[in-house]
Design a protein around this motif. Sequence first.
Motif, PDB file in Angstrom:
ATOM      1  N   LYS A 209       8.480   0.902   5.158  1.00 30.85           N
ATOM      2  CA  LYS A 209       6.562   1.598   5.874  1.00 30.85           C
ATOM      3  C   LYS A 209       7.437   0.748   7.445  1.00 30.85           C
ATOM      4  O   LYS A 209       6.361   0.744   8.502  1.00 30.85           O
ATOM      5  CB  LYS A 209       5.341   1.475   5.546  1.00 30.85           C
ATOM      6  N   SER A 210       8.676   1.319   7.666  1.00 29.06           N
ATOM      7  CA  SER A 210       9.155   1.309   8.557  1.00 29.06           C
ATOM      8  C   SER A 210       8.592   1.897  10.134  1.00 29.06           C
ATOM      9  O   SER A 210       7.375   2.824   9.272  1.00 29.06           O
ATOM     10  CB  SER A 210      10.560   1.198   9.014  1.00 29.06           C
ATOM     11  N   LEU A 211       8.425   1.703  11.150  1.00 29.36           N
ATOM     12  CA  LEU A 211       8.077   3.122  12.060  1.00 29.36           C
ATOM     13  C   LEU A 211       8.100   4.439  12.123  1.00 29.36           C
ATOM     14  O   LEU A 211       7.109   5.333  12.283  1.00 29.36           O
ATOM     15  CB  LEU A 211       7.947   2.399  13.649  1.00 29.36           C
ATOM     16  N   PRO A 212       9.006   4.530  11.774  1.00 26.43           N
ATOM     17  CA  PRO A 212       9.753   5.949  11.975  1.00 26.43           C
ATOM     18  C   PRO A 212       9.437   6.229  10.755  1.00 26.43           C
ATOM     19  O   PRO A 212       8.630   7.705  10.591  1.00 26.43           O
ATOM     20  CB  PRO A 212      11.224   6.171  12.277  1.00 26.43           C
ATOM     21  N   VAL A 213       9.566   6.064   9.209  1.00 25.29           N
ATOM     22  CA  VAL A 213       8.744   6.594   8.888  1.00 25.29           C
ATOM     23  C   VAL A 213       7.233   6.334   8.552  1.00 25.29           C
ATOM     24  O   VAL A 213       6.796   7.576   7.360  1.00 25.29           O
ATOM     25  CB  VAL A 213       9.421   5.834   6.993  1.00 25.29           C
ATOM     26  N   VAL A 214       6.718   5.587   8.865  1.00 29.65           N
ATOM     27  CA  VAL A 214       4.704   5.512   8.501  1.00 29.65           C
ATOM     28  C   VAL A 214       4.808   7.267   9.562  1.00 29.65           C
ATOM     29  O   VAL A 214       4.060   8.100   9.329  1.00 29.65           O
ATOM     30  CB  VAL A 214       4.515   4.733   9.731  1.00 29.65           C
TER      31      VAL A 214
ATOM     32  N   ALA B  77       7.821  18.301   5.912  1.00 31.43           N
ATOM     33  CA  ALA B  77       8.096  17.484   5.615  1.00 31.43           C
ATOM     34  C   ALA B  77       8.257  16.258   5.461  1.00 31.43           C
ATOM     35  O   ALA B  77       8.629  15.535   4.012  1.00 31.43           O
ATOM     36  CB  ALA B  77       8.953  16.983   7.052  1.00 31.43           C
ATOM     37  N   SER B  78       6.812  16.271   5.496  1.00 33.45           N
ATOM     38  CA  SER B  78       5.891  14.512   4.485  1.00 33.45           C
ATOM     39  C   SER B  78       5.787  14.393   3.844  1.00 33.45           C
ATOM     40  O   SER B  78       5.630  13.456   2.997  1.00 33.45           O
ATOM     41  CB  SER B  78       4.825  14.769   6.466  1.00 33.45           C
ATOM     42  N   ALA B  79       5.345  16.034   3.444  1.00 38.85           N
ATOM     43  CA  ALA B  79       4.627  16.225   2.013  1.00 38.85           C
ATOM     44  C   ALA B  79       5.952  16.083   0.638  1.00 38.85           C
ATOM     45  O   ALA B  79       5.860  14.978   0.361  1.00 38.85           O
ATOM     46  CB  ALA B  79       4.577  17.212   1.479  1.00 38.85           C
ATOM     47  N   GLU B  80       6.874  16.371   1.193  1.00 38.56           N
ATOM     48  CA  GLU B  80       8.645  16.183   1.020  1.00 38.56           C
ATOM     49  C   GLU B  80       9.003  14.958   0.323  1.00 38.56           C
ATOM     50  O   GLU B  80       9.099  14.277  -0.282  1.00 38.56           O
ATOM     51  CB  GLU B  80       9.736  16.878   1.527  1.00 38.56           C
ATOM     52  N   LEU B  81       8.760  13.747   2.216  1.00 39.83           N
ATOM     53  CA  LEU B  81       8.951  12.236   1.469  1.00 39.83           C
ATOM     54  C   LEU B  81       7.913  12.109   1.147  1.00 39.83           C
ATOM     55  O   LEU B  81       8.798  10.836   0.328  1.00 39.83           O
ATOM     56  CB  LEU B  81       8.100  12.045   4.097  1.00 39.83           C
TER      57      LEU B  81
ATOM     58  N   ARG C 222       0.915  -1.116  -0.227  1.00 42.03           N
ATOM     59  CA  ARG C 222       0.356  -0.378   0.339  1.00 42.03           C
ATOM     60  C   ARG C 222       0.922   1.440   0.318  1.00 42.03           C
ATOM     61  O   ARG C 222       1.450   1.101  -0.118  1.00 42.03           O
ATOM     62  CB  ARG C 222      -0.954   0.205   1.589  1.00 42.03           C
ATOM     63  N   GLY C 223       0.347   2.100   0.009  1.00 40.67           N
ATOM     64  CA  GLY C 223       1.247   3.496  -0.435  1.00 40.67           C
ATOM     65  C   GLY C 223       1.169   4.040   1.379  1.00 40.67           C
ATOM     66  O   GLY C 223       0.495   3.926   2.200  1.00 40.67           O
ATOM     67  N   PRO C 224       2.611   5.019   1.087  1.00 35.35           N
ATOM     68  CA  PRO C 224       3.299   4.271   2.678  1.00 35.35           C
ATOM     69  C   PRO C 224       1.704   6.096   3.977  1.00 35.35           C
ATOM     70  O   PRO C 224       1.970   5.760   4.938  1.00 35.35           O
ATOM     71  CB  PRO C 224       4.218   5.545   2.851  1.00 35.35           C
ATOM     72  N   ALA C 225       1.434   6.464   2.450  1.00 35.68           N
ATOM     73  CA  ALA C 225       0.436   7.458   3.345  1.00 35.68           C
ATOM     74  C   ALA C 225      -0.980   6.470   4.073  1.00 35.68           C
ATOM     75  O   ALA C 225      -1.208   7.250   4.645  1.00 35.68           O
ATOM     76  CB  ALA C 225       0.352   8.388   2.707  1.00 35.68           C
ATOM     77  N   ASP C 226      -0.983   5.530   2.658  1.00 32.05           N
ATOM     78  CA  ASP C 226      -1.694   5.254   3.501  1.00 32.05           C
ATOM     79  C   ASP C 226      -2.891   3.936   4.678  1.00 32.05           C
ATOM     80  O   ASP C 226      -3.321   3.656   4.728  1.00 32.05           O
ATOM     81  CB  ASP C 226      -2.651   4.607   2.173  1.00 32.05           C
TER      82      ASP C 226
ATOM     83  N   TYR D 111       9.383   9.029  -1.821  1.00 33.66           N
ATOM     84  CA  TYR D 111       9.195   7.416  -1.444  1.00 33.66           C
ATOM     85  C   TYR D 111       8.789   7.233  -3.506  1.00 33.66           C
ATOM     86  O   TYR D 111       8.635   6.290  -3.001  1.00 33.66           O
ATOM     87  CB  TYR D 111       8.804   7.592  -0.527  1.00 33.66           C
ATOM     88  N   ALA D 112       7.945   7.452  -3.513  1.00 31.88           N
ATOM     89  CA  ALA D 112       7.453   7.966  -5.042  1.00 31.88           C
ATOM     90  C   ALA D 112       8.438   8.039  -5.970  1.00 31.88           C
ATOM     91  O   ALA D 112       8.694   7.279  -6.677  1.00 31.88           O
ATOM     92  CB  ALA D 112       6.459   8.902  -5.058  1.00 31.88           C
ATOM     93  N   ARG D 113      10.187   8.854  -5.394  1.00 27.83           N
ATOM     94  CA  ARG D 113      10.611   8.567  -7.265  1.00 27.83           C
ATOM     95  C   ARG D 113      11.480   6.455  -6.695  1.00 27.83           C
ATOM     96  O   ARG D 113      12.108   6.263  -6.026  1.00 27.83           O
ATOM     97  CB  ARG D 113      11.364   9.348  -6.568  1.00 27.83           C
ATOM     98  N   PRO D 114      12.280   6.350  -8.520  1.00 23.05           N
ATOM     99  CA  PRO D 114      13.213   5.222  -7.849  1.00 23.05           C
ATOM    100  C   PRO D 114      14.305   5.467  -6.998  1.00 23.05           C
ATOM    101  O   PRO D 114      14.972   6.540  -7.153  1.00 23.05           O
ATOM    102  CB  PRO D 114      13.474   4.990  -9.085  1.00 23.05           C
TER     103      PRO D 114
END
Lengths: 389, 389
Positions: free
Chosen positions: B302-307, B316-320, B219-223, B324-327
Amino acid sequence: MGDSLTEFRTEPTLPAPRARCGTEPRHGAGAPEGRGPIGTQRDSRPAPPEGHEAVMLLDRARTEVDPVLRAALGSLPGPMRRIARYHFGWEHADGSPAEGGAGKAIRPALVLAAAAALGGSEARAGAVRAAAAVELVHNFTLLHDDVMDRDATRRHRPTAWTVFGDEGAILAGDTLQALALRLLAQDPHPAAPAAAALLADCVVELCAGQYADTALERRGPADVTLDEVLAMAEAKTGALLGSACAIGGLYAGAGDADVAALDAFGREAGLAFQLIDDVIGIWGDPRRTGKPVGADLAARKKSLPVVAAFASGTPASAELAELYARPSEKEDLEHIAQTVERAGGRDWAQGQAADRMARAMQQLARAVPDPEAAGGLLALAEFVTRRSS
Amino acid sequence: MGDSLTEFRTEPTLPAPRARCGTEPRHGAGAPEGRGPIGTQRDSRPAPPEGHEAVMLLDRARTEVDPVLRAALGSLPGPMRRIARYHFGWEHADGSPAEGGAGKAIRPALVLAAAAALGGSEARAGAVRAAAAVELVHNFTLLHDDVMDRDATRRHRPTAWTVFGDEGAILAGDTLQALALRLLAQDPHPAAPAAAALLADCVVELCAGQYADTALERRGPADVTLDEVLAMAEAKTGALLGSACAIGGLYAGAGDADVAALDAFGREAGLAFQLIDDVIGIWGDPRRTGKPVGADLAARKKSLPVVAAFASGTPASAELAELYARPSEKEDLEHIAQTVERAGGRDWAQGQAADRMARAMQQLARAVPDPEAAGGLLALAEFVTRRSS
């Protein structure tokens, strides 16, 4: 390699090993009076009643074991439950209920028949949980084997890994193994710890057998010996049938020698089954097996008749080597099957199956001298190997 | 996701949850007299003795459990034995003997420490086989997880599937599960059946956790919510640490409430560990972990700090999300790590870890009110989460 007794093929292919059985008079003549309709003699004629008895035993086993299995699967967390239920044929891929398809319950039936043979109905009733544990182990191995073998169809349905991914099938398999051993860990019956140890040993053997199978598939067919494939088939198929019978014996309080003989009975019958299954996998009827005929040939599997054909040293075996080296196409399969047959693969497999059944009968007579008591196990073994229909 | 306590990362990252511990006076002040050198007070200063105690307990556990593990693996058929020994770090890929690398034995040490905490040295001695069983289950899950996660390195060596193929690793894993439950089935200790049932339940939970992990990764990390990842981490990492402690309690004859509290202690400590492990997985030192830093980021895990970073709703989360969407490319990893940190992922994880450790201490105080007796478990939990060094 046909890898299980989960579904039965329905062509009679095994000549009755009567001459050999004759060396064990108790089984040569021992019709379980009163089990077939109106006291028919089991060995005096081709015997529909035996098939009926086996079907009855299988139905009864399924009926008794199903609630235990359903409760065990019902205890699982959501996704694991769903994959396991799908695999058992109780749910469709979308989670809606499905009818049947969970296989013929041959292993639970063997557990219960062995318990009944040596301990009567009380032992039988006490062994239901163990019978369910054996069925769970069987299904754990099916889930994993299908992943490794990339088999796409089982019991006429897409295999679990094709629906839920490799992870889903691997983890559901892991889970079923855990459920099996939990059932035994929670079973207050005094035989439960020994049964759990035996079943765990069996898992080790099943894994070694599956590994040998995958390793053998990587070698050239001419480099594989019959002894190797037979040993592999015994580990992959015979071990669990043997363990089923042995566990039934444990639940009847049987001594070591009887438990060992029951184990050997199941192993030999399992090997006979595998031989016949491989024969039908090449020459049988796909509408009746749920598996396309020739699939083993298309996959260039080193099933028992094929290895025997390669080992025959006949001109047909040289021809077969050529055919197996080419990329497979559907129209070749019939020709390959004929070549395996001309190289003697079919006859060898059928003869071996008869030998194995004879040995199975000897072991059964050792463990259960009373022919009446042995009737259930005998009927199941004959049903599995299609001797009687 | 860092998925195990098999190897330890060595950076101190967890602030001591002293204020919270203070609510449990027995642990706030309870230095296990005579356990640290010359009666040092555990909570009165940063305490090297604690680390030493843990190392001692781990060494002792490894020494006691190793012979049981080696005997169990020695009973396996050839190829399974070889794969298992390779995985344990006892053999090289070519089958020649290797030194060590079998991990820190944290789970066996927890079993033994829990048994000792509630039952003294006799209970401890009786629980060695169960400790080995827990270690076998742990290693079974490592073998399978590495296949599913396509992880190529474990304990500084190529993972088993990269050497022996997926089948080899899957089947060796299956085999280790069977060995674990066989050890308990053959254990005459009265706690063995309950321990086997508990361990089987734990396997079910571990599998569900691993499945949740693979499902979350799709799943997408934001979901993905923090609750979901925490629940997954508890199942994947907390469950077995909890079971280890609970099983130790069973072998000490503990009652249900104490066993449950021990389980909760291990779970919370396990979750604290996982949080710290994920932090070090992003910001730690690869020479000291055996796992390249940033690997989780490179794999877009999607490790805990990343989520937590994704869930922060910060710029910063938008930037992340964009990163994350880039290769992934190697040079990006440092920048991604900084972004996770700016989005609060690191602070959140460290705070959560401190909370979890505080809860762990509370559960420990419930199960083992005597601080002296609880010292071993406390030292292990602190060692694992690096609070004390």
